[in-house]
Structures are given as C-alpha cells and as structure tokens.
Design an enzyme around this catalytic site. Structure first.
Site, PDB file in Angstrom:
ATOM      1  N   ASP A 192       0.843  -1.197   0.000  1.00 40.39           N
ATOM      2  CA  ASP A 192       0.000   0.000   0.000  1.00 40.39           C
ATOM      3  C   ASP A 192       0.881   1.249   0.000  1.00 40.39           C
ATOM      4  O   ASP A 192       1.673   1.469   0.908  1.00 40.39           O
ATOM      5  CB  ASP A 192      -0.892  -0.014   1.244  1.00 40.39           C
ATOM      6  CG  ASP A 192      -2.012   1.004   1.185  1.00 40.39           C
ATOM      7  OD1 ASP A 192      -1.902   1.992   0.430  1.00 40.39           O
ATOM      8  OD2 ASP A 192      -3.014   0.815   1.901  1.00 40.39           O
ATOM      9  N   SER A 220      -7.187   3.932  -1.811  1.00 38.49           N
ATOM     10  CA  SER A 220      -6.981   2.483  -1.745  1.00 38.49           C
ATOM     11  C   SER A 220      -8.225   1.709  -2.142  1.00 38.49           C
ATOM     12  O   SER A 220      -8.129   0.638  -2.745  1.00 38.49           O
ATOM     13  CB  SER A 220      -6.549   2.084  -0.328  1.00 38.49           C
ATOM     14  OG  SER A 220      -5.288   2.610  -0.019  1.00 38.49           O
ATOM     15  N   GLU A 266      -1.179  -7.803   2.169  1.00 31.88           N
ATOM     16  CA  GLU A 266      -0.942  -6.365   2.031  1.00 31.88           C
ATOM     17  C   GLU A 266       0.098  -5.881   3.028  1.00 31.88           C
ATOM     18  O   GLU A 266      -0.031  -6.106   4.237  1.00 31.88           O
ATOM     19  CB  GLU A 266      -2.222  -5.559   2.231  1.00 31.88           C
ATOM     20  CG  GLU A 266      -1.983  -4.062   1.969  1.00 31.88           C
ATOM     21  CD  GLU A 266      -3.153  -3.171   2.359  1.00 31.88           C
ATOM     22  OE1 GLU A 266      -3.364  -2.167   1.655  1.00 31.88           O
ATOM     23  OE2 GLU A 266      -3.835  -3.458   3.362  1.00 31.88           O
ATOM     24  N   ASP A 274       1.998   2.922   3.227  1.00 32.47           N
ATOM     25  CA  ASP A 274       1.124   4.071   2.992  1.00 32.47           C
ATOM     26  C   ASP A 274       1.158   5.045   4.165  1.00 32.47           C
ATOM     27  O   ASP A 274       1.254   6.267   3.973  1.00 32.47           O
ATOM     28  CB  ASP A 274      -0.301   3.556   2.768  1.00 32.47           C
ATOM     29  CG  ASP A 274      -1.310   4.664   2.563  1.00 32.47           C
ATOM     30  OD1 ASP A 274      -1.187   5.404   1.572  1.00 32.47           O
ATOM     31  OD2 ASP A 274      -2.234   4.786   3.391  1.00 32.47           O
ATOM     32  N   HIS A 312       2.127   9.081   4.220  1.00 33.97           N
ATOM     33  CA  HIS A 312       1.271  10.142   4.761  1.00 33.97           C
ATOM     34  C   HIS A 312       1.980  10.927   5.865  1.00 33.97           C
ATOM     35  O   HIS A 312       1.783  12.133   5.999  1.00 33.97           O
ATOM     36  CB  HIS A 312      -0.023   9.545   5.303  1.00 33.97           C
ATOM     37  CG  HIS A 312      -0.995   9.109   4.258  1.00 33.97           C
ATOM     38  ND1 HIS A 312      -1.520   9.974   3.322  1.00 33.97           N
ATOM     39  CD2 HIS A 312      -1.547   7.890   3.996  1.00 33.97           C
ATOM     40  CE1 HIS A 312      -2.364   9.306   2.530  1.00 33.97           C
ATOM     41  NE2 HIS A 312      -2.393   8.046   2.920  1.00 33.97           N
ATOM     42  N   ASP A 371      -1.349  -0.320  -4.691  1.00 32.52           N
ATOM     43  CA  ASP A 371      -2.623   0.294  -5.058  1.00 32.52           C
ATOM     44  C   ASP A 371      -2.420   1.715  -5.576  1.00 32.52           C
ATOM     45  O   ASP A 371      -3.173   2.197  -6.408  1.00 32.52           O
ATOM     46  CB  ASP A 371      -3.594   0.287  -3.877  1.00 32.52           C
ATOM     47  CG  ASP A 371      -2.965   0.762  -2.575  1.00 32.52           C
ATOM     48  OD1 ASP A 371      -1.761   1.112  -2.569  1.00 32.52           O
ATOM     49  OD2 ASP A 371      -3.669   0.770  -1.548  1.00 32.52           O
ATOM     50  N   HIS A 372      -1.362   2.385  -5.087  1.00 33.12           N
ATOM     51  CA  HIS A 372      -1.045   3.763  -5.482  1.00 33.12           C
ATOM     52  C   HIS A 372       0.273   4.120  -4.831  1.00 33.12           C
ATOM     53  O   HIS A 372       0.799   3.369  -3.995  1.00 33.12           O
ATOM     54  CB  HIS A 372      -2.133   4.741  -5.033  1.00 33.12           C
ATOM     55  CG  HIS A 372      -2.464   4.611  -3.574  1.00 33.12           C
ATOM     56  ND1 HIS A 372      -1.615   5.053  -2.577  1.00 33.12           N
ATOM     57  CD2 HIS A 372      -3.536   4.051  -2.942  1.00 33.12           C
ATOM     58  CE1 HIS A 372      -2.143   4.777  -1.395  1.00 33.12           C
ATOM     59  NE2 HIS A 372      -3.311   4.159  -1.582  1.00 33.12           N
TER      60      HIS A 372
END
Length: 379
Positions: free
Chosen positions: A54, A95, A263, A268, A272, A310-311
């Site tokens: 992620d 996501s 995952e 992720d 952030h 996912d990104h």
C-alpha cells in the site's frame, strides 16, 4: 524461513523529527539469498499470491533497495511492469478504488468497496477462486475492515462504514483472515459480538499472537489488534511473518490450491507521515514476505506471485543514497497520494503475462487469464 529484522531503530525524539523524516541509515542488511527457480516441466497454475504494498511506488522500492545495501527479493522477479492507478474519473485514486479495480476488474470512485457510482455491485475474484474449489486468504497489517482487504471480501458504498463492513465479512468468501480491527467486531454501536457467529460457521477465532500456533485451518480468523497493528518498529516483523507463514501452511492443504492476498499496509502510513525511516522499514518488512512467496513458488512450480501497489503515497523521491553505506536521503512532495505509476513484479508460472504498462484493472483480468478462467466482464 527468512530471518525477521531484529535491529530496527527505536523511535526518536520530537527534536530529531525533521532529520528522522528525511534520512535513514541502515543498521545492517537482512539476508536476501538468491532463489533457485523451479526447473521442472511447466505445470498448470494452482495457487495465486497477490501482494499489495500500500503506497509503494518506484521510489519506495528504490529506498528499500539502497537501505538494504543493494539487495531485495523484488529484484528476483521474473517479469516486471507498471500499473496505472487513476480512478474511474481519471483522478488520483484512494486504496478503495484501486483495490476494487484489482479485485473486480472495474474502475470506480474513491471510497467505493466493490461498487460503482450507479450502485452496481461487482464480485471479488475471491468468489471465482471459491467456485473453482480453492481456499482463500487475507493477511494484512491493518484493520480487516480497511479498504484494501474489504474490496476482496465484500461490497459497500463507503469504506468508512467499518462496522457495516465488519458485519458483511460473515458472508464473505474468505477462509483465512489475519489482521487487526478487533473492535469493529466486538465493540460495536449495536452491541453485537460477531466472533461467536464466526465460530458457529466453523471458523477458529483467535485474538492473541500466542494463539496463532493453534490454528489448523483453513477456516480461521485472527484479529490481533483493536485497531491497526502498530508500525513495524513497535510490532517487529514477526507480526506479518506469523500471518504469512500460517496462511501458507493451512491454505496449501487444499489439493485444488488457494488464492491469498497479502498487504504491506503501512508503507502508505509512512508516506502520509512523510517519514523516510518508517517507509524503509515497512518496505523491507514487506520484501521479506515477497521473498517467502517467491520461495514458495520456486519450490512447487505451480504458484504465480504478483507484487504491486494500489497507489504511491507522499510524492516520495530519493535525493541521496548509497547501497554501500545503506543511507538514503528522501524528500516528499505531499502527504497525500500521487498519480505516479506503481511497479508490478511477477514470479512463477504465468509471470510473463504481467510485463508492460497497463491499467490496474488488468491485474484482475491477467490473473484470470493465467488461470484459464472466463475473462468476460465481471458484472
């Protein structure tokens, strides 16, 4: 088994935070031995392992590579490609929209779990796996109700309705579940405790890491944190190690094979938080599991492993680094997601299908093609 990281740096003080966020100095590499690929006759694909980092873009992979002195298991992929992650409207995805694309073959709006803006519901590829007699599993370093795992299990219009999503898991096509998010199943506003309902359906249910060894599966639910598990520096790499080990152990008992989604959820979070140290730690933690999956595929010749994201998160860039020293310096352009394409690594039989540059919905269709399943549009 691949040795877990035992030398993760401790958290630093607030005074050191700017440096902590931008630089990472490796205390030493974890081992990445060369794998011996399966060399026997080509077999039909029996098992699928889909691994999602992620927030893991190309720079995140590069940071992990340099910090681990130029060695990652992801390097040993037999095919590589790029996935374009924009959502239904051509905008930066979240996501949920991206996981829906990979799980169902459909682009959608941000926050959607397996549905589109017109209310159409799209079933997850896990249903196809179950219909073909395969066992199914989810292992994640976040809440079970979080966006990515939920898209492989249920449908719901809003990823933020986590108690509603939790209730839908009781009818999900998933045999083995390993995650956090216990409170959404036991401390609910409707005062229901969903764990006894799982037991009535024949699932083993555990809530303590010490009980993982008791799981014989394949029907099992392990919810090991009230919310999401802590970051890797606090939880140690053993958290995801235990989950992947147990999933492979119990799911591989099915003579028809399995579909397992893993995952690396907190890459992720590091993006952030604009935290370079956590970013590296989470990528390396995830890469250990990639090595485990690649090794499993190399041993049996009937497993396809796909590693992607996912990104990208953070607009992360490596502005200094050395594989000799294991030190990197990083910058972040945002504390949100970006539009950067994400890598796809594939290993094992059928890996050749995952080269090129394509929309994230192709992950779904190429997996089905590899398995010889019907690839007509999923409605």
């Amino acid at each position: 088994m691949i040795e877990a990281i035992k030398h993760l740096p401790a958290q630093v003080s607030k005074a050191d935070e700017p440096l902590y966020k931008r630089e990472y100095q490796s205390p030493g590499a974890y081992p990445v031995p060369d794998l011996v690929p399966y060399a026997g006759p080509r077999k039909p694909i029996k098992n699928i392992i889909l691994m999602i980092g992620d927030g893991m873009g190309p720079a995140q992979v590069t940071g992990g590579l340099l910090a681990n002195h130029g060695r990652l298991f992801m390097q040993q992929a037999q095919a590589t490609g790029f996935s374009i992650t924009q959502n239904q409207y051509g905008k930066i995805t979240d996501s949920a929209a991206s996981a829906t694309a990979m799980a169902t073959g459909h682009k959608t709006y941000n926050a959607a779990i397996g549905v589109d803006s017109l209310g159409h519901k799209f079933r997850s590829i896990m249903w196809d796996a179950r219909e073909h007699g395969k066992s199914t599993g989810i292992v994640v370093a976040c809440e079970l109700t979080d966006a990515t795992p939920a898209c492989f299990a249920v449908t719901h219009p809003n990823r933020n309705d986590q108690e509603a999503i939790a209730a839908k898991y009781l009818s999900a096509p998933i045999d083995f579940m390993y995650a956090g998010g216990l409170r959404y199943f036991t401390q609910r506003q409707d005062h229901a405790d969903l764990l006894p309902q799982w037991r009535q359906k024949g699932y083993q249910v555990v809530t303590k890491p010490s009980d993982i060894a008791t799981i014989t599966g394949p029907k099992a639910v392990a919810l090991l944190a009230e919310n999401g598990p802590p970051a890797v520096a606090e939880r140690t790499a053993a958290y995801i190690n235990q989950g992947v080990d147990k999933a492979l152990e119990v799911l591989s008992k099915n003579k028809n094979g399995f579909f397992l989604m893993i995952e690396g959820s907190q890459i992720d979070d590091a993006g952030h938080f604009n935290n370079a140290t956590q970013n590296v730690q989470e990528v390396l933690d995830f890469d250990q599991q990639v090595g485990k999956a690649f090794r499993f595929a190399a041993a049996n010749g009937e497993t396809l492993v796909i590693v992607t994201a996912d990104h990208e998160t953070g607009g992360y860039s490596i502005v200094g680094g050395s594989s000799a020293s294991g030190k990197i310096a990083a910058n972040f352009a945002t504390n949100k997601h970006s539009a950067v394409m994400v890598p796809v690594f594939a290993y094992g039989v059928g890996s050749e299908l995952f080269t090129g540059m394509y929309e994230n919905t192709e992950i779904y269709y190429r997996i089905k093609k590899a398995l010889g399943w019907n690839t007509v549009e999923n409605n």
